[in-house]
Motif scaffolding. Structure first.
Motif, PDB file in Angstrom:
ATOM      1  N   GLY A 154       0.837  -1.201   0.000  1.00  0.00           N
ATOM      2  CA  GLY A 154       0.000   0.000   0.000  1.00  0.00           C
ATOM      3  C   GLY A 154       0.864   1.240   0.000  1.00  0.00           C
ATOM      4  O   GLY A 154       1.716   1.430  -0.868  1.00  0.00           O
ATOM      5  N   THR A 155       0.688   2.070   0.997  1.00  0.00           N
ATOM      6  CA  THR A 155       1.479   3.300   1.111  1.00  0.00           C
ATOM      7  C   THR A 155       2.634   3.159   2.105  1.00  0.00           C
ATOM      8  O   THR A 155       3.346   4.122   2.375  1.00  0.00           O
ATOM      9  N   LYS A 156       2.818   1.962   2.654  1.00  0.00           N
ATOM     10  CA  LYS A 156       3.838   1.749   3.679  1.00  0.00           C
ATOM     11  C   LYS A 156       4.955   0.843   3.167  1.00  0.00           C
ATOM     12  O   LYS A 156       4.726  -0.052   2.357  1.00  0.00           O
ATOM     13  N   SER A 157       6.164   1.095   3.656  1.00  0.00           N
ATOM     14  CA  SER A 157       7.307   0.245   3.355  1.00  0.00           C
ATOM     15  C   SER A 157       7.809  -0.391   4.637  1.00  0.00           C
ATOM     16  O   SER A 157       7.717   0.204   5.714  1.00  0.00           O
ATOM     17  N   ARG A 158       8.320  -1.596   4.513  1.00  0.00           N
ATOM     18  CA  ARG A 158       8.881  -2.270   5.680  1.00  0.00           C
ATOM     19  C   ARG A 158      10.024  -3.178   5.255  1.00  0.00           C
ATOM     20  O   ARG A 158      10.137  -3.566   4.086  1.00  0.00           O
ATOM     21  N   PRO A 184       0.881 -12.163  -0.830  1.00  0.00           N
ATOM     22  CA  PRO A 184       1.765 -11.962  -1.986  1.00  0.00           C
ATOM     23  C   PRO A 184       2.167 -10.491  -2.094  1.00  0.00           C
ATOM     24  O   PRO A 184       1.343  -9.593  -1.924  1.00  0.00           O
ATOM     25  N   ILE A 185       3.451 -10.230  -2.380  1.00  0.00           N
ATOM     26  CA  ILE A 185       3.967  -8.869  -2.495  1.00  0.00           C
ATOM     27  C   ILE A 185       4.869  -8.799  -3.721  1.00  0.00           C
ATOM     28  O   ILE A 185       5.788  -9.605  -3.876  1.00  0.00           O
ATOM     29  N   SER A 186       4.606  -7.842  -4.601  1.00  0.00           N
ATOM     30  CA  SER A 186       5.423  -7.664  -5.795  1.00  0.00           C
ATOM     31  C   SER A 186       6.780  -7.075  -5.425  1.00  0.00           C
ATOM     32  O   SER A 186       6.867  -6.183  -4.574  1.00  0.00           O
ATOM     33  N   ILE A 187       7.857  -7.567  -6.072  1.00  0.00           N
ATOM     34  CA  ILE A 187       9.205  -7.061  -5.808  1.00  0.00           C
ATOM     35  C   ILE A 187       9.938  -6.833  -7.126  1.00  0.00           C
ATOM     36  O   ILE A 187       9.589  -7.425  -8.155  1.00  0.00           O
ATOM     37  N   ASP A 188      10.969  -5.987  -7.082  1.00  0.00           N
ATOM     38  CA  ASP A 188      11.706  -5.618  -8.292  1.00  0.00           C
ATOM     39  C   ASP A 188      12.940  -6.478  -8.503  1.00  0.00           C
ATOM     40  O   ASP A 188      14.051  -5.982  -8.676  1.00  0.00           O
ATOM     41  N   TYR A 189      12.758  -7.788  -8.484  1.00  0.00           N
ATOM     42  CA  TYR A 189      13.858  -8.713  -8.737  1.00  0.00           C
ATOM     43  C   TYR A 189      13.364  -9.807  -9.677  1.00  0.00           C
ATOM     44  O   TYR A 189      12.202 -10.220  -9.595  1.00  0.00           O
ATOM     45  N   SER A 190      14.228 -10.280 -10.540  1.00  0.00           N
ATOM     46  CA  SER A 190      13.894 -11.460 -11.323  1.00  0.00           C
ATOM     47  C   SER A 190      14.230 -12.696 -10.492  1.00  0.00           C
ATOM     48  O   SER A 190      15.025 -12.628  -9.546  1.00  0.00           O
TER      49      SER A 190
END
Length: 256
Positions: A154-158, A184-190
């Motif tokens: 959402g609007t928070k990072s952890r 499930p959380i989208s991430i910027d890694y392959s």
């Protein structure tokens, strides 16, 4: 200011370029290069515009950023991008190089470029650190594996410890992690990059779409042909099969 981005994660490179232009629309990204080989080829050829600053990923699919530096022989200011927060702070601060921890934030990028601009304004332009000392420090800690991820919900990072992650998977042109609670959380890694960053004693790439932790495996069943079917906890949204060519290695991994 002209910059070059060396980053093998396409989404990360695109995000970095977008953040750079938000910081200063006059910045020119001369190239986004995904590998050591392509970076060496680009810098070996004369270009109409010379880069003022390099953003360099430490881990590339065909080698490391340090291999590139050793072969390229550049005298160019560098801001490293890294997933290895466990040693980055000490190594980079000691050698007066700036760095960005992934996922890159607008605030941290602004801080790094502000630092570059301050140093660039000095008469001596003393921007090049002791790369020999830096590379030695990094090589000594190169065996460290990633132990947490910065994630946005959402609007928070952890900061999410690796122990809270059950598995990673690729779906709908994006990479996701699933927490032990099933989120499930989208991430910027392959998955290819994660396969390098994670401890192979704890995570196994069962097929092209799944990288699973040992603790998440509930049962393993014989499947049609030479494949195995893995039941995970929390449950995956699709069947998780161990591809035939990975079955032998998977059985050895389970037995360690």
């Amino acid at each position: 200011m002209n910059v070059v981005i060396i980053e093998d994660e396409k989404r990360t490179a695109q995000r970095l370029e977008s953040l750079l232009l938000q910081y200063d629309p006059t910045i020119r990204v001369l190239a986004k290069l995904p590998s050591v080989a392509k970076s060496l080829a680009w810098f070996a050829n004369p270009t109409p515009a010379e880069p003022d600053l390099l953003f360099l990923d430490i881990h590339l699919d065909d080698g490391s950023g340090f291999q590139f530096l050793e072969q390229a022989g550049l005298t160019l200011p560098i801001i490293f991008t890294t997933a290895y927060d466990q040693y980055a702070l000490q190594a980079f601060r000691t050698n007066s190089i700036d760095y960005l921890l992934k996922p890159i934030s607008a605030a941290e990028l602004a801080r790094a470029i502000d630092k570059f601009n301050r140093l660039w304004a000095l008469p001596q332009r003393a921007l090049m650190p002791d790369l020999t000392a830096l590379m030695q420090t990094m090589k000594q800690t190169h065996s460290s594996y990633k132990d947490r991820f910065m994630v946005t919900i959402g609007t928070k990072s952890r900061s999410l410890p690796i122990g809270e992650i059950a598995y990673f998977f690729y779906e709908n042109k994006a990479t996701w992690l699933t927490t032990r609670e099933g989120q499930p959380i989208s991430i910027d890694y392959s998955l290819d990059k994660l396969d390098i960053l994670l401890d192979p004693r704890q995570f196994f790439r069962v097929n092209r779409a799944f990288l699973v932790s040992l603790d998440a495996i509930q049962t393993v069943h014989t499947y049609s042909g030479s494949k195995l079917k893995v039941t995970l906890h929390p449950p995956a949204r699709q069947d998780v099969l161990v591809s035939g060519e990975r079955v032998a290695a998977f059985k050895i991994w389970l037995g360690k």
